[in-house]
Design an enzyme around this catalytic site. Structure first.
Site, PDB file in Angstrom:
ATOM      1  N   ASP A 140      -5.808  -5.161   5.996  1.00  0.00           N
ATOM      2  CA  ASP A 140      -6.945  -4.497   5.364  1.00  0.00           C
ATOM      3  C   ASP A 140      -8.024  -5.527   5.048  1.00  0.00           C
ATOM      4  O   ASP A 140      -9.210  -5.328   5.329  1.00  0.00           O
ATOM      5  CB  ASP A 140      -6.463  -3.804   4.082  1.00  0.00           C
ATOM      6  CG  ASP A 140      -7.493  -2.849   3.529  1.00  0.00           C
ATOM      7  OD1 ASP A 140      -8.390  -2.434   4.291  1.00  0.00           O
ATOM      8  OD2 ASP A 140      -7.408  -2.508   2.338  1.00  0.00           O
ATOM      9  N   ASP A 176      -3.567 -17.031   5.257  1.00  0.00           N
ATOM     10  CA  ASP A 176      -4.753 -17.632   4.617  1.00  0.00           C
ATOM     11  C   ASP A 176      -5.473 -18.564   5.602  1.00  0.00           C
ATOM     12  O   ASP A 176      -6.712 -18.601   5.651  1.00  0.00           O
ATOM     13  CB  ASP A 176      -4.418 -18.351   3.289  1.00  0.00           C
ATOM     14  CG  ASP A 176      -3.071 -19.038   3.285  1.00  0.00           C
ATOM     15  OD1 ASP A 176      -2.234 -18.715   4.153  1.00  0.00           O
ATOM     16  OD2 ASP A 176      -2.836 -19.896   2.426  1.00  0.00           O
ATOM     17  N   TYR A 230       0.811  -1.222   0.000  1.00  0.00           N
ATOM     18  CA  TYR A 230       0.000   0.000   0.000  1.00  0.00           C
ATOM     19  C   TYR A 230       0.845   1.272   0.000  1.00  0.00           C
ATOM     20  O   TYR A 230       0.299   2.371  -0.039  1.00  0.00           O
ATOM     21  CB  TYR A 230      -0.956   0.013   1.192  1.00  0.00           C
ATOM     22  CG  TYR A 230      -2.130  -0.931   1.049  1.00  0.00           C
ATOM     23  CD1 TYR A 230      -2.099  -1.974   0.125  1.00  0.00           C
ATOM     24  CD2 TYR A 230      -3.265  -0.785   1.828  1.00  0.00           C
ATOM     25  CE1 TYR A 230      -3.159  -2.860   0.012  1.00  0.00           C
ATOM     26  CE2 TYR A 230      -4.335  -1.652   1.714  1.00  0.00           C
ATOM     27  CZ  TYR A 230      -4.277  -2.696   0.807  1.00  0.00           C
ATOM     28  OH  TYR A 230      -5.334  -3.557   0.694  1.00  0.00           O
ATOM     29  N   LYS A 275       2.407 -14.224   5.504  1.00  0.00           N
ATOM     30  CA  LYS A 275       2.575 -15.172   4.393  1.00  0.00           C
ATOM     31  C   LYS A 275       4.068 -15.451   4.243  1.00  0.00           C
ATOM     32  O   LYS A 275       4.626 -15.429   3.144  1.00  0.00           O
ATOM     33  CB  LYS A 275       1.963 -14.561   3.122  1.00  0.00           C
ATOM     34  CG  LYS A 275       1.739 -15.541   1.995  1.00  0.00           C
ATOM     35  CD  LYS A 275       0.691 -16.585   2.282  1.00  0.00           C
ATOM     36  CE  LYS A 275       0.620 -17.599   1.144  1.00  0.00           C
ATOM     37  NZ  LYS A 275      -0.257 -18.748   1.473  1.00  0.00           N
TER      38      LYS A 275
END
Ligand code: NAP
Length: 479
Positions: free
Chosen positions: A232, A208, A128, A175
């Site tokens: 987010d 995930d 971002y 991740k």
């Protein structure tokens, strides 16, 4: 003189209605706040300020250091950047705190399970930061930059927030199994700092699986700390667990400035209709009261919201806009319920949060050893790797570098690469030191220049060994 001065930004769309309701309720608690009203967002863009944030608003925030704001619209067609993002970055509010909790009267598939968790999201780095380039006419790049300093700040903030709110555990969601250097930095920082907080349980979860677990068994989570984009996404998911965006508050915390706002946007279709749910902005106001040290008033407002919802004053987002209470009626009822409590529903007793103090000076970590051991030279090319490879081998002959492999979108395609790869005209050509000894970056640049006489070089990365460890990852299939 008032006890507290706060910059108030009404915002766009439904913003002014949510902010007005919140100000009325906070004032009814008797807490002495002087509001310094300024603007940002659509009307500022329209007046020609490209950032959407005018100087008088910046000056006010620099003075008050605390902001309560409504959502800001990002108009399409003018103004390149979101005024929200500009505000967060301008004041380095690096931590975005998004709590959600089960609420009485707001029935969801999770009702009765006691969901009460908070997402602590890194707020200024990661994808971002929006550093994007076209490497070729059809291959775009977005740089995911994660700094050690940024990770340390957000991890410490998560633990400090957990401490202030009396929470039992912090989960770090990354991740890092795929992005070992970027997401891995957050995980490693978490594992290094967690032992400093022995009273708080700490654990790592792959992002995930975190999403999966949040849907399956959300009550197992307390605080979740994560990188910007992950945060987010999962924080919108968590807001849905308790009734949706109308109930999701947030705080953007930095070393000096704190900005309190709802997670939701300006929902323009509901603007001016006196039907929207102001709870998210109101609960952001509760977070602000705690930040200001007004813990009793914060508890009173949160209890009054619980009582009002339990009494059945629900808005259109919960019961449908033909049946919902008016925003003004909800506001009146919360004010009338200040001082009330309902059985079986508690609120967290706030304590001051020690926002980590971090040096403002530029962080520069000199490595004991930092060697260039190769270079990735990227080509914008109409040729398949099988043709490019031999040409690069010929061009690099007699130089200190040899072609190790070519990858296409991360998978090795030369030599002996995966023949099933659907190649695009963008090759990452990995050159390494012929002798295994350290090189000069100039050697990589000289080779790139030589290659550029026959091919179009579109990007170069150094391959570094930092303090004896590889500062790069392998391509899929690379040995
Ligand atoms: P949005 O404004 O959050 O609205 C999406 C939907 O969420 C609404 O249509 C409505 O759902 C529901 N909703 C949001 N707030 C609600 C509330 N207080 N009460 C009841 N329902 C509520 O998202 P968007 O339409 O994607 O964005 C609109 C503008 O806001 C854009 O310009 C965007 O850039 C901006 N934005 C600003 C911020 C911020 O200031 N921090 C954050 C996000 C977006 P239903 O339609 O199902 O009723």
């Amino acid at each position: 003189m008032s006890a507290h001065e706060v910059t108030l930004i009404p915002g766009d769309g439904i913003g002014p209605e949510c902010v007005e309701a919140t100000v009325r309720i906070l004032e009814a608690t008797g807490v002495d706040i002087a509001w310094d009203e300024h603007h940002a967002g659509e009307r500022v863009f329209a007046a020609g300020v490209a950032s959407g944030v005018p100087q008088d608003t910046i000056d006010s925030i620099n003075r008050t250091r605390v902001v309560l704001k409504g959502p800001l619209g990002t108009p399409v067609g003018y103004g390149e950047k979101s005024a929200n993002v500009t505000l967060r970055k301008l004041f380095e509010t690096y931590g975005n705190i998004r709590p959600v909790r089960e609420l009485p009267g707001v029935t969801t598939p999770y009702s009765g399970r006691g969901v009460d968790l908070v997402v602590v999201r890194e707020n200024v780095e990661d994808l971002y930061a929006g550093i994007e380039h076209m490497q070729t006419p059809d291959v775009a790049q977005c740089l995911k930059l994660i700094s050690a300093k940024g990770c340390e700040k957000i991890i410490r903030l998560a633990f400090e927030y957990a401490k202030a709110e009396g929470r039992r555990s912090v989960a770090c969601a990354t991740k890092s199994n795929i992005m070992k250097l970027t997401e891995g930095e957050l995980k490693r920082t978490f594992e290094r700092i967690a032992p400093e907080y022995p009273d708080i349980e700490s654990w790592h979860v792959i992002i995930d699986n975190c999403a999966h677990q949040l849907v399956k068994k959300p009550e197992q989570f307390d605080v979740i700390v994560t990188t910007n984009m992950n945060g987010d996404i999962i924080s919108d998911l968590t807001s849905a667990l308790v009734g949706g965006l109308g109930f999701a508050p947030s705080a953007n915390l930095g070393t000096d400035v704190a900005i309190f706002e709802a997670v939701h946007g300006s929902a323009p279709k509901y603007a001016g209709r006196n039907v929207i749910n102001p709870t998210a902005v109101l609960l952001s106001g509760v977070m602000m009261l705690k930040y200001l040290g007004e813990f009793e008033a914060a508890e009173d407002v949160e209890h009054a919201v619980l009582v009002t919802l339990a009494e059945g004053t629900l808005l259109g987002d919960v019961v449908g806009y033909d049946k919902g209470a008016a925003t003004s009626e909800f506001t009146d009822n919360v004010i009338a319920n200040l001082g009330q409590r309902i059985d079986g529903w508690t609120v967290r007793r706030g304590r001051p949060i020690a926002v980590p103090q971090v040096s403002r000076s530029l962080t520069f970590r000199p490595a004991a050893t930092k060697d260039v051991v190769g270079g990735d030279i990227f080509l914008d090319s109409p040729l398949p790797a099988a043709e490019v490879g031999p040409q690069l081998e010929a061009l690099s002959e007699g130089t200190p570098l040899r072609l190790k492999m070519i990858s296409n979108r991360g998978t090795k395609v030369y030599p002996d690469g995966n023949a099933n790869i659907d190649q695009v005209g963008h090759h990452r050509c990995r050159f390494v030191s012929r002798t295994g000894t350290a090189l000069a970056f100039a050697d990589v640049l000289a080779l790139a220049q030589q290659i550029n006489t026959r091919h179009e070089v579109c990007h170069i990365e150094r391959l570094l060994r930092i303090d004896g460890a590889d500062g790069f990852t392998k391509a899929q299939g690379e040995d």
